[in-house]
Design a protein around this motif. Sequence first.
Motif, PDB file in Angstrom:
ATOM      1  N   ARG A  91     -53.658  -1.200  48.907  1.00  0.00           N
ATOM      2  CA  ARG A  91     -53.152   0.174  49.478  1.00  0.00           C
ATOM      3  C   ARG A  91     -53.570   0.827  48.828  1.00  0.00           C
ATOM      4  O   ARG A  91     -54.445   1.181  47.308  1.00  0.00           O
ATOM      5  N   THR A  92     -53.257   2.035  49.766  1.00  0.00           N
ATOM      6  CA  THR A  92     -53.423   3.401  48.905  1.00  0.00           C
ATOM      7  C   THR A  92     -51.977   3.858  48.398  1.00  0.00           C
ATOM      8  O   THR A  92     -51.177   3.961  49.695  1.00  0.00           O
ATOM      9  N   LEU A  93     -52.317   4.943  47.924  1.00  0.00           N
ATOM     10  CA  LEU A  93     -51.058   5.702  47.143  1.00  0.00           C
ATOM     11  C   LEU A  93     -51.522   6.538  47.601  1.00  0.00           C
ATOM     12  O   LEU A  93     -52.017   7.474  48.346  1.00  0.00           O
ATOM     13  N   GLN A  94     -49.716   7.375  47.541  1.00  0.00           N
ATOM     14  CA  GLN A  94     -49.555   9.213  47.949  1.00  0.00           C
ATOM     15  C   GLN A  94     -50.449  10.166  47.182  1.00  0.00           C
ATOM     16  O   GLN A  94     -51.433  10.804  47.737  1.00  0.00           O
ATOM     17  N   GLY A  95     -51.116   9.281  46.164  1.00  0.00           N
ATOM     18  CA  GLY A  95     -51.583  10.041  45.049  1.00  0.00           C
ATOM     19  C   GLY A  95     -52.269   9.418  44.814  1.00  0.00           C
ATOM     20  O   GLY A  95     -52.863   7.899  45.487  1.00  0.00           O
ATOM     21  N   LEU A  96     -53.575  10.104  43.794  1.00  0.00           N
ATOM     22  CA  LEU A  96     -54.707   9.587  44.404  1.00  0.00           C
ATOM     23  C   LEU A  96     -54.946   8.584  43.503  1.00  0.00           C
ATOM     24  O   LEU A  96     -55.581   6.790  43.847  1.00  0.00           O
ATOM     25  N   GLY A  97     -54.495   8.331  41.936  1.00  0.00           N
ATOM     26  CA  GLY A  97     -53.823   6.529  41.477  1.00  0.00           C
ATOM     27  C   GLY A  97     -55.375   5.995  41.056  1.00  0.00           C
ATOM     28  O   GLY A  97     -55.512   5.130  40.894  1.00  0.00           O
ATOM     29  N   LEU A  98     -56.456   7.101  40.350  1.00  0.00           N
ATOM     30  CA  LEU A  98     -57.584   6.652  40.159  1.00  0.00           C
ATOM     31  C   LEU A  98     -57.729   6.908  38.753  1.00  0.00           C
ATOM     32  O   LEU A  98     -56.637   7.243  37.775  1.00  0.00           O
ATOM     33  N   PHE A  99     -58.909   5.453  38.332  1.00  0.00           N
ATOM     34  CA  PHE A  99     -58.372   5.873  36.843  1.00  0.00           C
ATOM     35  C   PHE A  99     -58.981   7.005  36.071  1.00  0.00           C
ATOM     36  O   PHE A  99     -60.649   6.646  36.414  1.00  0.00           O
ATOM     37  N   GLY A 100     -58.624   7.673  35.535  1.00  0.00           N
ATOM     38  CA  GLY A 100     -59.047   8.927  35.288  1.00  0.00           C
ATOM     39  C   GLY A 100     -60.514   8.791  34.114  1.00  0.00           C
ATOM     40  O   GLY A 100     -61.279   8.907  33.837  1.00  0.00           O
ATOM     41  N   GLY A 101     -59.779   7.471  32.984  1.00  0.00           N
ATOM     42  CA  GLY A 101     -61.262   7.343  32.181  1.00  0.00           C
ATOM     43  C   GLY A 101     -62.928   6.359  33.227  1.00  0.00           C
ATOM     44  O   GLY A 101     -63.973   5.983  32.621  1.00  0.00           O
ATOM     45  N   LEU A 102     -63.062   5.942  34.095  1.00  0.00           N
ATOM     46  CA  LEU A 102     -63.866   5.609  34.490  1.00  0.00           C
ATOM     47  C   LEU A 102     -64.625   6.157  35.759  1.00  0.00           C
ATOM     48  O   LEU A 102     -63.440   7.537  36.578  1.00  0.00           O
ATOM     49  N   THR A 103     -65.204   6.549  36.529  1.00  0.00           N
ATOM     50  CA  THR A 103     -66.504   6.378  36.931  1.00  0.00           C
ATOM     51  C   THR A 103     -65.936   6.225  38.546  1.00  0.00           C
ATOM     52  O   THR A 103     -65.257   5.390  39.132  1.00  0.00           O
ATOM     53  N   ALA A 104     -66.140   7.210  39.188  1.00  0.00           N
ATOM     54  CA  ALA A 104     -65.794   6.690  40.460  1.00  0.00           C
ATOM     55  C   ALA A 104     -66.268   5.417  40.945  1.00  0.00           C
ATOM     56  O   ALA A 104     -65.640   4.713  41.725  1.00  0.00           O
ATOM     57  N   LEU A 105     -67.856   4.744  40.827  1.00  0.00           N
ATOM     58  CA  LEU A 105     -67.997   3.730  40.785  1.00  0.00           C
ATOM     59  C   LEU A 105     -67.315   2.529  40.259  1.00  0.00           C
ATOM     60  O   LEU A 105     -67.532   1.501  40.900  1.00  0.00           O
ATOM     61  N   GLU A 106     -66.963   2.458  38.744  1.00  0.00           N
ATOM     62  CA  GLU A 106     -66.264   1.666  38.226  1.00  0.00           C
ATOM     63  C   GLU A 106     -64.747   1.524  38.708  1.00  0.00           C
ATOM     64  O   GLU A 106     -64.244   1.066  38.987  1.00  0.00           O
ATOM     65  N   ASN A 107     -64.527   2.691  39.289  1.00  0.00           N
ATOM     66  CA  ASN A 107     -63.189   2.934  40.145  1.00  0.00           C
ATOM     67  C   ASN A 107     -63.185   2.053  41.628  1.00  0.00           C
ATOM     68  O   ASN A 107     -61.815   0.849  40.937  1.00  0.00           O
ATOM     69  N   VAL A 108     -64.011   1.613  41.343  1.00  0.00           N
ATOM     70  CA  VAL A 108     -64.035   1.173  43.028  1.00  0.00           C
ATOM     71  C   VAL A 108     -64.630  -0.570  43.331  1.00  0.00           C
ATOM     72  O   VAL A 108     -63.788  -1.351  43.343  1.00  0.00           O
ATOM     73  N   ALA A 109     -65.325  -1.042  42.037  1.00  0.00           N
ATOM     74  CA  ALA A 109     -65.517  -1.804  41.993  1.00  0.00           C
ATOM     75  C   ALA A 109     -64.351  -2.531  40.742  1.00  0.00           C
ATOM     76  O   ALA A 109     -64.139  -3.417  41.090  1.00  0.00           O
ATOM     77  N   ALA A 110     -63.335  -2.136  40.216  1.00  0.00           N
ATOM     78  CA  ALA A 110     -62.525  -2.182  39.759  1.00  0.00           C
ATOM     79  C   ALA A 110     -61.323  -3.058  40.705  1.00  0.00           C
ATOM     80  O   ALA A 110     -60.471  -3.717  40.324  1.00  0.00           O
ATOM     81  N   GLY A 111     -61.495  -2.371  41.815  1.00  0.00           N
ATOM     82  CA  GLY A 111     -60.439  -2.899  43.406  1.00  0.00           C
ATOM     83  C   GLY A 111     -61.254  -4.900  43.667  1.00  0.00           C
ATOM     84  O   GLY A 111     -60.274  -4.737  44.843  1.00  0.00           O
ATOM     85  N   ALA A 112     -61.782  -4.722  43.241  1.00  0.00           N
ATOM     86  CA  ALA A 112     -63.470  -5.965  43.537  1.00  0.00           C
ATOM     87  C   ALA A 112     -62.142  -6.966  43.175  1.00  0.00           C
ATOM     88  O   ALA A 112     -62.347  -8.402  43.010  1.00  0.00           O
ATOM     89  N   ALA A 113     -61.250  -7.414  41.930  1.00  0.00           N
ATOM     90  CA  ALA A 113     -60.895  -8.263  41.110  1.00  0.00           C
ATOM     91  C   ALA A 113     -59.515  -8.943  42.034  1.00  0.00           C
ATOM     92  O   ALA A 113     -59.306  -8.192  42.574  1.00  0.00           O
ATOM     93  N   ARG A 114     -59.898 -10.172  41.725  1.00  0.00           N
ATOM     94  CA  ARG A 114     -58.667 -11.278  42.653  1.00  0.00           C
ATOM     95  C   ARG A 114     -57.443 -11.613  42.392  1.00  0.00           C
ATOM     96  O   ARG A 114     -56.829 -12.212  42.847  1.00  0.00           O
ATOM     97  N   SER A 115     -57.478 -10.656  40.897  1.00  0.00           N
ATOM     98  CA  SER A 115     -56.028 -11.604  40.176  1.00  0.00           C
ATOM     99  C   SER A 115     -56.063 -10.230  39.417  1.00  0.00           C
ATOM    100  O   SER A 115     -56.738  -8.942  39.206  1.00  0.00           O
ATOM    101  N   HIS A 116     -55.178 -10.316  38.216  1.00  0.00           N
ATOM    102  CA  HIS A 116     -54.859  -9.027  37.846  1.00  0.00           C
ATOM    103  C   HIS A 116     -55.496  -9.207  35.638  1.00  0.00           C
ATOM    104  O   HIS A 116     -55.569  -8.075  35.339  1.00  0.00           O
ATOM    105  N   ARG A 117     -56.254 -10.743  35.942  1.00  0.00           N
ATOM    106  CA  ARG A 117     -58.089  -9.803  35.435  1.00  0.00           C
ATOM    107  C   ARG A 117     -59.506  -9.786  35.404  1.00  0.00           C
ATOM    108  O   ARG A 117     -59.572  -9.775  36.682  1.00  0.00           O
ATOM    109  N   ALA A 118     -59.452  -8.765  35.035  1.00  0.00           N
ATOM    110  CA  ALA A 118     -60.205  -7.893  36.238  1.00  0.00           C
ATOM    111  C   ALA A 118     -61.821  -8.038  35.983  1.00  0.00           C
ATOM    112  O   ALA A 118     -62.280  -8.513  34.114  1.00  0.00           O
ATOM    113  N   PRO A 119     -62.790  -7.923  36.258  1.00  0.00           N
ATOM    114  CA  PRO A 119     -63.580  -8.611  36.008  1.00  0.00           C
ATOM    115  C   PRO A 119     -64.867  -7.948  34.382  1.00  0.00           C
ATOM    116  O   PRO A 119     -65.114  -8.350  34.118  1.00  0.00           O
TER     117      PRO A 119
END
Length: 267
Positions: A91-119
């Motif tokens: 899902r996407t959020l009404q607000g952006l919900g991006l992680f402020g301390g991660l780059t755009a690339l890292e934010n997108v890559a974080a979405g690849a995690a298929r569990s609560h334990r991110a790569p």
Amino acid sequence: MQSTDTRGELPARLELTDIGVRFGGIVALDDVSLRVPAGAVVGIMGPNGAGKTTLFNVVCGFLRPRTGTMTLDGTPRRPAPHRLVRHGVARTLQGLGLFGGLTALENVAAGAARSHRAPFVNGLLGLPYGTRTNRAARTAAAALLDEFGIGAYAGALPPALPYPVAKKVALARALISDPTLILLDEPAGGLDSTDIEDLRTLIRQLPTRGSGSRSVMLVEHNVELIMSVCDHIVVLDFGKVIAAGTPDEIRSDPLVAAAYLGGQEAA
């Protein structure tokens, strides 16, 4: 009860039956039923306070309904929010919900995690599988940013991103896990007409992107956008389904005109 299924030949990716939610004495959702068929774009519209966000929160596991059932691909489920991706839901959020301390690339890559334990966590610990997964996620993230025409912003932090670019980063983060169902919550909010046209094109392409037939559930206030991209629309008012059908059927429904369009037919 009014049927919300105009594509009965297709299996339901998501099905909600008689969903009821109350907050104290306030009825937020009243016996809401709908289907999101495989490969379809289904829009949810209605005035402020109609129950749209509550409905999304039920699907995402943030709220447990008092009554009703929910199935994903024919199986009754109520996944916890952190397990949505495991069930093919993003899902996407009404607000952006991006992680402020991660780059755009890292934010997108974080979405690849298929569990609560991110790569990223495994990678930081030096675990070989985590390192390989992290590398693959970053490669896939870079490809998505390039596809969306925002590869030049890969190294930028969210505060430095133009708002339309940040919106695309948030959408790319949802798409990187290749979900079978994607929930879009007010994606046009804050965008100008040119950016909305780009968004329209992206939404129309979503069902055929990735490895299979993807379904889209869209909550949106922009009537013109929702009318132009959806196969089927469900209209809520005071927590009830007051209309459901194709965009043409919704345009001509007098209850919708009275409740949502101020007596004016949708453009």
